[in-house]
Design an enzyme around this catalytic site. Structure first.
Site, PDB file in Angstrom:
ATOM      1  N   SER A 108       1.260  -9.777  -0.196  1.00  0.00           N
ATOM      2  CA  SER A 108       0.930  -8.351  -0.166  1.00  0.00           C
ATOM      3  C   SER A 108       1.245  -7.628   1.139  1.00  0.00           C
ATOM      4  O   SER A 108       1.284  -6.399   1.160  1.00  0.00           O
ATOM      5  CB  SER A 108      -0.548  -8.150  -0.500  1.00  0.00           C
ATOM      6  OG  SER A 108      -1.371  -8.802   0.451  1.00  0.00           O
ATOM      7  N   LYS A 136       0.800  -1.218   0.000  1.00  0.00           N
ATOM      8  CA  LYS A 136       0.000   0.000   0.000  1.00  0.00           C
ATOM      9  C   LYS A 136       0.838   1.275   0.000  1.00  0.00           C
ATOM     10  O   LYS A 136       0.382   2.337  -0.444  1.00  0.00           O
ATOM     11  CB  LYS A 136      -0.934   0.011   1.204  1.00  0.00           C
ATOM     12  CG  LYS A 136      -2.069  -0.998   1.141  1.00  0.00           C
ATOM     13  CD  LYS A 136      -3.136  -0.587   0.150  1.00  0.00           C
ATOM     14  CE  LYS A 136      -4.395  -1.422   0.297  1.00  0.00           C
ATOM     15  NZ  LYS A 136      -5.483  -0.950  -0.602  1.00  0.00           N
TER      16      LYS A 136
END
Length: 324
Positions: free
Chosen positions: A307, A55
């Site tokens: 992720s 992110k």
């Protein structure tokens, strides 16, 4: 790709813009896991990214681009289950901007503390992304801050797409990429970057069985809003995919599959035991799908995006001990 809101040139511009501000994460291999999976795997270790997740890429690109203009934002606000919160806090601090993050009431304590540690003000509302977005909009109106959307934004998608660029730069012979799916920003960016370099690459998404918004939307041919159920993969629970990610996924994602929580937990354990890396449940979903036989085998290598690595230590401890 001209009909899409984000193009490969945007991803390449994002790569140049965020270079040196985020980590270029390694592409790892494990013969042991290859043996278990019965295929050659590569692991893009975004769990080692700044803030512990991919992110930071999209947030940094969005805020850096906003600060390129003549008028610098007064501050930024966002809504997030945790990883985007940290990414925005890191990016805001890099540009000296005040930052407010709205998180769910059940957000993992580790993510809340980390977000505050990067200098953000944290507010809480509800458990769904829509509830969080509502409060973020109130903050935006009251303080005049700039919204940094978690996934439905061209600059955020372009930033996430740098994950795909890096995979292909290091392993141009990859034949498939498997990506965890929340709101869809990551898989959209990765698919866009991968397909721009090799249309033959197969891109697969993975969602929790209890929160399959993108799969339902692709099946319906339109964005579908769901009510997510409980899942250990707390970062993969949006009520619907974003419009931009959905448009890109319809064109470039071959299939979205689902996994159950016990399968995710097994993947977390295997990554820790065989590769000595801690990956949060959301980030372990791609390996869970491969081990469950839901991702078709390809002739060459398959890259899995890990992720993130942010989870409550107690959750990690329970999973690694095999507890329920």
């Amino acid at each position: 790709m001209a009909d899409l809101p984000v193009g490969i040139e945007d991803v390449r511009a994002a790569a140049a813009r965020i270079r040196g501000r985020v980590h270029r994460t390694p592409l790892l291999q494990s013969r042991s896991i290859d043996s278990i999976a019965g295929r050659a795997l590569l692991f893009k270790a975004e769990n080692l990214q700044r803030g512990g997740a991919f992110k930071a890429r999209g947030a940094m690109n969005h805020i850096a681009r906003a600060c390129e203009g003549k008028v610098k934002p007064r501050g930024v606000v966002t809504y997030s289950s945790g990883n985007h919160a940290q990414g925005v806090a890191i990016a805001a601090a890099a540009f000296g901007l005040p930052c407010v993050v709205v998180m769910p009431e059940d957000a993992p304590k580790a993510k809340v503390e980390a977000t505050r540690g990067y200098g953000a003000e944290v507010l809480f509302r509800g458990r769904t992304s829509e509830e969080r977005r509502g409060l973020a909009q109130e903050v935006l109106q009251e303080r005049g801050y700039r919204m940094v959307p978690p996934f439905d934004d061209p600059d955020v998608v372009a930033g996430q797409g740098t994950v795909g660029l890096e995979i292909l730069e290091e392993a141009p012979d990859v034949e498939a990429i498997v990506v965890p799916v929340g709101g869809g920003g990551l898989i959209a960016g990765v698919a866009l970057a991968a397909k721009a370099q090799n249309l033959g690459i197969r891109v697969f998404g993975v969602e929790p069985e209890a929160a399959d918004a993108l799969r339902c939307s692709l099946d319906a041919g339109k964005i579908v809003t769901i009510r997510p159920g409980d899942t250990i993969a707390d970062g993969l629970r949006p009520v619907a995919p974003g419009e931009i990610p959905f448009a890109i996924a319809r064109k470039f994602v071959e299939k979205v599959v689902t996994v159950r929580d016990p399968e995710i937990e097994r993947a977390v354990r295997i990554l820790a035991e065989r590769m000595k890396v801690l990956v949060e449940p959301s980030g372990a979903a791609p390996l869970a799908a491969v081990l469950a036989g839901r991702i078709p085998a390809v002739g060459g290598k398959t890259a899995l995006v890990l992720s993130g690595g942010n989870a409550d230590p107690a959750v990690f401890a329970r999973i690694l001990s095999g507890g329920s």
